[in-house]
Design a protein around this motif. Sequence first.
Motif, short mmCIF file in Angstrom:
data_model
loop_
_atom_site.label_atom_id
_atom_site.label_comp_id
_atom_site.label_asym_id
_atom_site.label_seq_id
_atom_site.Cartn_x
_atom_site.Cartn_y
_atom_site.Cartn_z
N ASN A 93 13.50 -0.69 -9.53
CA ASN A 93 13.34 0.50 -8.69
C ASN A 93 11.96 0.47 -8.06
N LEU A 94 11.93 0.41 -6.74
CA LEU A 94 10.67 0.41 -6.01
C LEU A 94 10.64 1.67 -5.15
N TYR A 95 9.70 2.54 -5.45
CA TYR A 95 9.53 3.79 -4.70
C TYR A 95 8.39 3.61 -3.70
N VAL B 220 14.43 10.00 -1.39
CA VAL B 220 14.02 10.82 -2.53
C VAL B 220 13.49 12.10 -1.91
N ASP B 221 14.32 13.14 -1.90
CA ASP B 221 13.98 14.32 -1.11
C ASP B 221 13.21 15.41 -1.84
N GLN C 106 0.82 -1.21 0.00
CA GLN C 106 0.00 0.00 0.00
C GLN C 106 0.85 1.26 0.00
N PHE C 107 2.12 1.14 0.40
CA PHE C 107 3.02 2.28 0.44
C PHE C 107 3.80 2.47 -0.86
N VAL C 108 3.76 1.47 -1.74
CA VAL C 108 4.53 1.51 -3.00
C VAL C 108 3.86 2.48 -3.97
N THR C 109 4.65 3.40 -4.51
CA THR C 109 4.12 4.38 -5.45
C THR C 109 4.54 4.09 -6.90
N LYS C 110 5.70 3.46 -7.08
CA LYS C 110 6.18 3.11 -8.42
C LYS C 110 7.01 1.84 -8.34
N LEU C 111 6.93 1.03 -9.38
CA LEU C 111 7.74 -0.18 -9.49
C LEU C 111 8.13 -0.32 -10.95
N ASN C 112 9.43 -0.15 -11.24
CA ASN C 112 9.86 -0.23 -12.63
C ASN C 112 11.27 -0.79 -12.76
N TYR C 113 11.61 -1.13 -13.98
CA TYR C 113 12.91 -1.72 -14.31
C TYR C 113 13.50 -0.91 -15.45
N TYR C 114 14.72 -0.40 -15.23
CA TYR C 114 15.39 0.43 -16.22
C TYR C 114 16.54 -0.30 -16.91
#
Length: 132
Positions: A45-47, A81-82, A32-40
């Motif tokens: 990258n899990l935000y 991530v500031d 529920q806290f995850v905002t983005k999940l991607n692979y570059y």
Amino acid sequence: MQFSSLVLMEVDKETNQFVKELGSFEASEGAQFVTKLNYYGESINLYFDTQVDVEEWQYTAIYDYFNEEAFTSKGYSIEVVDDEYNPTWLVKFEYSKDHNVVSDAIIEICELIKQELREAFENIKGKEEEYK
């Protein structure tokens, strides 16, 4: 909101456009806290963030009390991530073509997120005067 899965999207590093879906992964409560999940192309990258708006004093206090070591001790990279409104972090971990390997990592990370955010919020209770 209850999450049953998170979708991992591959993103082109140069254009920042979605390339394709790499899979749907079972998620635990911390999703529920995850905002983005991607692979570059290098790592996943899990935000994640606090999911709730925080007061100004809480912003700093949460960062002070959030235990990033819980992630690094398990081999995950984590950074603040500031430039976001609420406390936000990026967890990076290795991609694997083995669905179970990625799934296990996502579940573990989501559990860590839930646990560490809960502890950070608990630990900052009553500390408002220290941060004003």
